[in-house]
Design a protein around this motif. Sequence first.
Motif, PDB file in Angstrom:
ATOM      1  N   LEU A  74     -33.433  -9.006 -11.330  1.00 13.88           N
ATOM      2  CA  LEU A  74     -33.369  -8.028 -10.243  1.00 13.88           C
ATOM      3  C   LEU A  74     -34.556  -8.195  -9.293  1.00 13.88           C
ATOM      4  O   LEU A  74     -34.397  -8.161  -8.063  1.00 13.88           O
ATOM      5  N   ARG A  77     -34.390 -11.625  -7.275  1.00 13.74           N
ATOM      6  CA  ARG A  77     -33.296 -11.611  -6.293  1.00 13.74           C
ATOM      7  C   ARG A  77     -33.643 -10.717  -5.103  1.00 13.74           C
ATOM      8  O   ARG A  77     -33.302 -11.040  -3.966  1.00 13.74           O
ATOM      9  N   TYR A  78     -34.325  -9.608  -5.385  1.00 13.18           N
ATOM     10  CA  TYR A  78     -34.711  -8.754  -4.255  1.00 13.18           C
ATOM     11  C   TYR A  78     -35.723  -9.468  -3.365  1.00 13.18           C
ATOM     12  O   TYR A  78     -35.571  -9.509  -2.137  1.00 13.18           O
ATOM     13  N   GLY A  82     -33.384 -10.284  -0.772  1.00 14.51           N
ATOM     14  CA  GLY A  82     -33.196  -8.928  -0.271  1.00 14.51           C
ATOM     15  C   GLY A  82     -32.074  -8.187  -0.955  1.00 14.51           C
ATOM     16  O   GLY A  82     -31.613  -7.149  -0.447  1.00 14.51           O
ATOM     17  N   LEU A  83     -31.624  -8.650  -2.126  1.00 14.75           N
ATOM     18  CA  LEU A  83     -30.523  -8.014  -2.837  1.00 14.75           C
ATOM     19  C   LEU A  83     -31.060  -6.859  -3.686  1.00 14.75           C
ATOM     20  O   LEU A  83     -31.872  -7.074  -4.581  1.00 14.75           O
ATOM     21  N   GLY A  84     -30.598  -5.667  -3.420  1.00 14.18           N
ATOM     22  CA  GLY A  84     -31.054  -4.501  -4.167  1.00 14.18           C
ATOM     23  C   GLY A  84     -30.085  -4.028  -5.222  1.00 14.18           C
ATOM     24  O   GLY A  84     -30.344  -3.024  -5.885  1.00 14.18           O
ATOM     25  N   HIS A  85     -28.952  -4.712  -5.374  1.00 12.69           N
ATOM     26  CA  HIS A  85     -27.910  -4.275  -6.295  1.00 12.69           C
ATOM     27  C   HIS A  85     -27.458  -5.417  -7.189  1.00 12.69           C
ATOM     28  O   HIS A  85     -27.636  -6.587  -6.854  1.00 12.69           O
ATOM     29  N   ASP A  86     -26.860  -5.041  -8.295  1.00 12.82           N
ATOM     30  CA  ASP A  86     -26.260  -6.008  -9.214  1.00 12.82           C
ATOM     31  C   ASP A  86     -24.951  -5.409  -9.699  1.00 12.82           C
ATOM     32  O   ASP A  86     -24.887  -4.218 -10.035  1.00 12.82           O
ATOM     33  N   HIS A  94     -29.769   1.355  -6.584  1.00  8.86           N
ATOM     34  CA  HIS A  94     -30.598   0.321  -5.962  1.00  8.86           C
ATOM     35  C   HIS A  94     -31.777   0.010  -6.878  1.00  8.86           C
ATOM     36  O   HIS A  94     -32.278   0.885  -7.607  1.00  8.86           O
ATOM     37  N   TRP A  95     -32.228  -1.242  -6.830  1.00  7.35           N
ATOM     38  CA  TRP A  95     -33.370  -1.652  -7.659  1.00  7.35           C
ATOM     39  C   TRP A  95     -34.598  -0.783  -7.424  1.00  7.35           C
ATOM     40  O   TRP A  95     -35.415  -0.577  -8.338  1.00  7.35           O
ATOM     41  N   GLY A 102     -38.101  -0.551  -9.489  1.00  2.00           N
ATOM     42  CA  GLY A 102     -38.580  -1.579  -8.580  1.00  2.00           C
ATOM     43  C   GLY A 102     -39.725  -1.139  -7.691  1.00  2.00           C
ATOM     44  O   GLY A 102     -40.587  -1.956  -7.314  1.00  2.00           O
ATOM     45  N   HIS A 144     -38.238  -5.751   2.938  1.00  2.00           N
ATOM     46  CA  HIS A 144     -37.968  -7.022   2.278  1.00  2.00           C
ATOM     47  C   HIS A 144     -38.985  -8.072   2.713  1.00  2.00           C
ATOM     48  O   HIS A 144     -39.504  -8.823   1.884  1.00  2.00           O
TER      49      HIS A 144
END
Length: 262
Positions: A74, A77-78, A82-86, A94-95, A102, A144
Amino acid sequence: MTPIYAIGDIHGQKAQLDQALDLIAADGGTDARIVFLGDYTDRGPDSRGVIDTLIAGREAGRNWVFVRGNHDRLFTRYVRQGLGHDDNIRSGLHWLNPRLGGTETLRSYGVVGQPQFARHKPGEIEILLRFEGVDGVMEPDDLHRAARDAVPATHLDFLDGLPLTHVTDDLIFVHAGLRPGVPLADQTEDDLIWIRDGFLETGHDFKRLVVHGHTALEHPQHFGNRVDLDGGAGYGRPLVPAVFEGRDCWTLTPTGRVPLRP
């Protein structure tokens, strides 16, 4: 028989990591073989310090092995994308949500503030509106960029380069667990770092004892075919290391070994 030591989910608890390493050194010396079970980041106050310690140990030639956890993925990837989700987070959080931790990880890298989210319904994707930082409000893209500038590439490369399992004659070390009936070589990354359903309730014989974390308990526990070493350090509970000789297991305390049995 040479003992193998293991440390479960650390979750940014640098002081507890230091204490766990001291317990291991007292039992097995400074050259002890240690397997770390992932989730080095999030929730606790010093993810950066934890990763610094792990990298320093590897560079010093310590007999340490690391596997990767879901929170480590997590985090990277963020910062990288910039990915806040899985998709594996069923709540859609959100992370940066406090439940995932996070924000505390970014704080350890000097990116300090509080995320503000749109109203969220369980199962829907949580939307980050802005980040109220100490130097002003940041839009999601600005946050980000700040995270990407703050986190050393060496930390991201370290986490992204970690294997998902470590196998010995008697033990399989993995962050979350295994899909019963699936050969180890065919296990998916998502299962190895996320699985609960289908693994925690099974009595399947994996041929080796599975040593994992991921599912937080009040204290490490032996279930016969598996040992869960996540004692909840991410929620403020002690980080309890363990030692294995063959399939026999003990937890380590300041007064010595305590047998951990089914």
